[in-house]
Design a protein around this motif. Structure first.
Motif, PDB file in Angstrom:
ATOM      1  N   UNK A 218       0.756  -1.222  -0.035  1.00 22.95           N
ATOM      2  CA  UNK A 218       0.013   0.119  -0.087  1.00 22.95           C
ATOM      3  C   UNK A 218       0.963   1.343  -0.031  1.00 22.95           C
ATOM      4  N   UNK A 219       2.360   1.126  -0.426  1.00 20.45           N
ATOM      5  CA  UNK A 219       3.065   2.213  -0.480  1.00 20.45           C
ATOM      6  C   UNK A 219       2.925   2.693  -2.158  1.00 20.45           C
ATOM      7  N   UNK A 220       3.167   4.170  -1.913  1.00 21.32           N
ATOM      8  CA  UNK A 220       2.975   4.789  -3.224  1.00 21.32           C
ATOM      9  C   UNK A 220       4.577   4.828  -3.434  1.00 21.32           C
ATOM     10  N   UNK A 221       4.949   4.946  -5.026  1.00 23.59           N
ATOM     11  CA  UNK A 221       6.457   5.032  -5.035  1.00 23.59           C
ATOM     12  C   UNK A 221       7.103   6.382  -4.464  1.00 23.59           C
TER      13      UNK A 221
ATOM     14  N   UNK B  21       4.426   7.766   0.100  1.00 22.16           N
ATOM     15  CA  UNK B  21       3.176   7.968   0.857  1.00 22.16           C
ATOM     16  C   UNK B  21       2.453   6.413   0.541  1.00 22.16           C
ATOM     17  N   UNK B  22       1.364   6.196   1.225  1.00 26.61           N
ATOM     18  CA  UNK B  22       0.166   5.386   1.182  1.00 26.61           C
ATOM     19  C   UNK B  22      -0.900   5.596   0.083  1.00 26.61           C
ATOM     20  N   UNK B  23      -1.221   4.451  -0.570  1.00 23.63           N
ATOM     21  CA  UNK B  23      -2.205   4.562  -1.553  1.00 23.63           C
ATOM     22  C   UNK B  23      -2.508   3.008  -2.251  1.00 23.63           C
TER      23      UNK B  23
ATOM     24  N   UNK C  38       9.976  -4.077  -9.086  1.00 23.88           N
ATOM     25  CA  UNK C  38       8.674  -3.236  -8.610  1.00 23.88           C
ATOM     26  C   UNK C  38       8.259  -4.056  -7.225  1.00 23.88           C
ATOM     27  N   UNK C  39       8.900  -3.653  -6.288  1.00 21.25           N
ATOM     28  CA  UNK C  39       8.590  -4.528  -4.919  1.00 21.25           C
ATOM     29  C   UNK C  39       7.132  -4.220  -4.364  1.00 21.25           C
ATOM     30  N   UNK C  40       6.636  -3.116  -4.637  1.00 24.00           N
ATOM     31  CA  UNK C  40       5.283  -2.760  -4.193  1.00 24.00           C
ATOM     32  C   UNK C  40       4.352  -3.650  -4.741  1.00 24.00           C
TER      33      UNK C  40
END
Length: 297
Positions: free
Chosen positions: A49-52, A55-57, A263-265
């Motif tokens: 849930x982390x943006x690059x 932040x969170x998103x 892209x770990x997210x």
């Protein structure tokens, strides 16, 4: 002179008299689970849930859903899950009943059935690749016997049904022994009196399985179903070895996003989805197959 009465077999010692000993014994496992499982799991969910930008998103989730191979990976994973579990449980139950029948050479059957446990997932995929590839021994045998004139591409992307069937066969061969061992342990815990009484009253083999063995095997079935479902959702190396890039699953996409695309997210989003499916399946089996201890009194 009064003598101390020995505790009856099976009686429980009051927990208050044990002091903190149970909690001290549990502490290492709790710490281990917290450090090596709970903390990484929370970090993975947070990463999903982390943006690059930091932040969170929901950007990683949206990227995962918009991924061109997400639909194929999800569909293939669910198809494999639905196909593997019934096949494995039928084979594992048959093997467990053979071992539990105490036939002559029982230990040999157990050793033969347990051989796949010593083979890694990737090695299992390579073994079955040598059988079903166009130059494998199955095509050679079919051509030598005149059944085929040319090699058949069992593992080609255009033959998706055959490809899934071969993966199901390889997974069933590799992991059925795990389920068999759980079921054998459960079968050996069933008192022989029950089966002998059912046999005396004329119950057929099917009725003994349906009305005696399966109900008393419920705790083992519960554990085996949860374990196998989790393993089926994580299937990876067998698919890579047999299908290459012709087919993908959720775990393969998580690996690709982590290693290839950096892209770990999004990789964490795929991993989180697998965890959600695994947890949901475990909760479903706990609800469908309640054991005596989990049933409300």
């Amino acid at each position: 002179m009064a003598t101390a009465t020995p505790p009856r077999a099976g009686s429980r010692r009051p927990i208050g008299r044990l002091g903190i000993a149970p909690y001290v014994l549990l502490l290492p496992s709790v710490v281990f689970l917290a450090v090596f499982f709970a903390r990484p799991m929370v970090d993975a969910f947070t990463l999903a849930f982390e943006d690059p930008s930091g932040g969170f998103g929901l950007a990683p989730i949206r990227t995962m859903l918009a991924d061109s191979r997400f639909g194929e990976a999800l569909t293939t994973t669910l198809i494999l899950l639905i196909a593997i579990i019934p096949v494995q449980f039928f084979l594992a139950m048959s093997m467990a009943l053979v071992i539990n029948a105490k036939l002559k050479g029982q230990s040999i059957w157990l050793y033969i059935y347990a051989i796949p446990l010593a083979v890694s997932e990737l090695a299992a995929g390579i073994i079955w690749l040598s059988i079903f590839t166009q130059r494998g021994w199955l095509n050679s045998w079919l051509i030598q016997t005149g059944i085929l004139e040319q090699p058949f591409d069992f593992l080609g992307y255009q033959n998706r049904g055959w490809l899934i069937a071969v993966i199901v066969l390889a997974e069933a061969w590799r992991a059925t022994s795990i389920i068999m061992i759980i079921l054998v342990a459960g079968l050996q815990s069933i008192p022989s009196d029950y089966l002998e009484a059912a046999e005396i009253y004329g119950a057929s083999l099917w009725k003994r399985i349906r009305y005696v063995i399966l109900p008393m095997l419920r705790p083992s079935l519960q554990v085996a179903l949860i374990l196998r479902t989790v393993l089926a959702l994580q299937v990876f190396a067998v698919v890579i070895a047999l299908a290459g890039s012709s087919m993908t699953v959720l775990s393969a996409e998580a690996f690709k996003w982590q290693v290839t695309y950096r892209g770990p997210n999004v990789a964490a989003a795929y991993a989180g989805l697998i965890l959600v499916f695994s947890s949901s399946a475990a909760a479903l089996f706990l609800w469908l197959l309640p054991t005596k201890n989990s049933q409300p009194t």
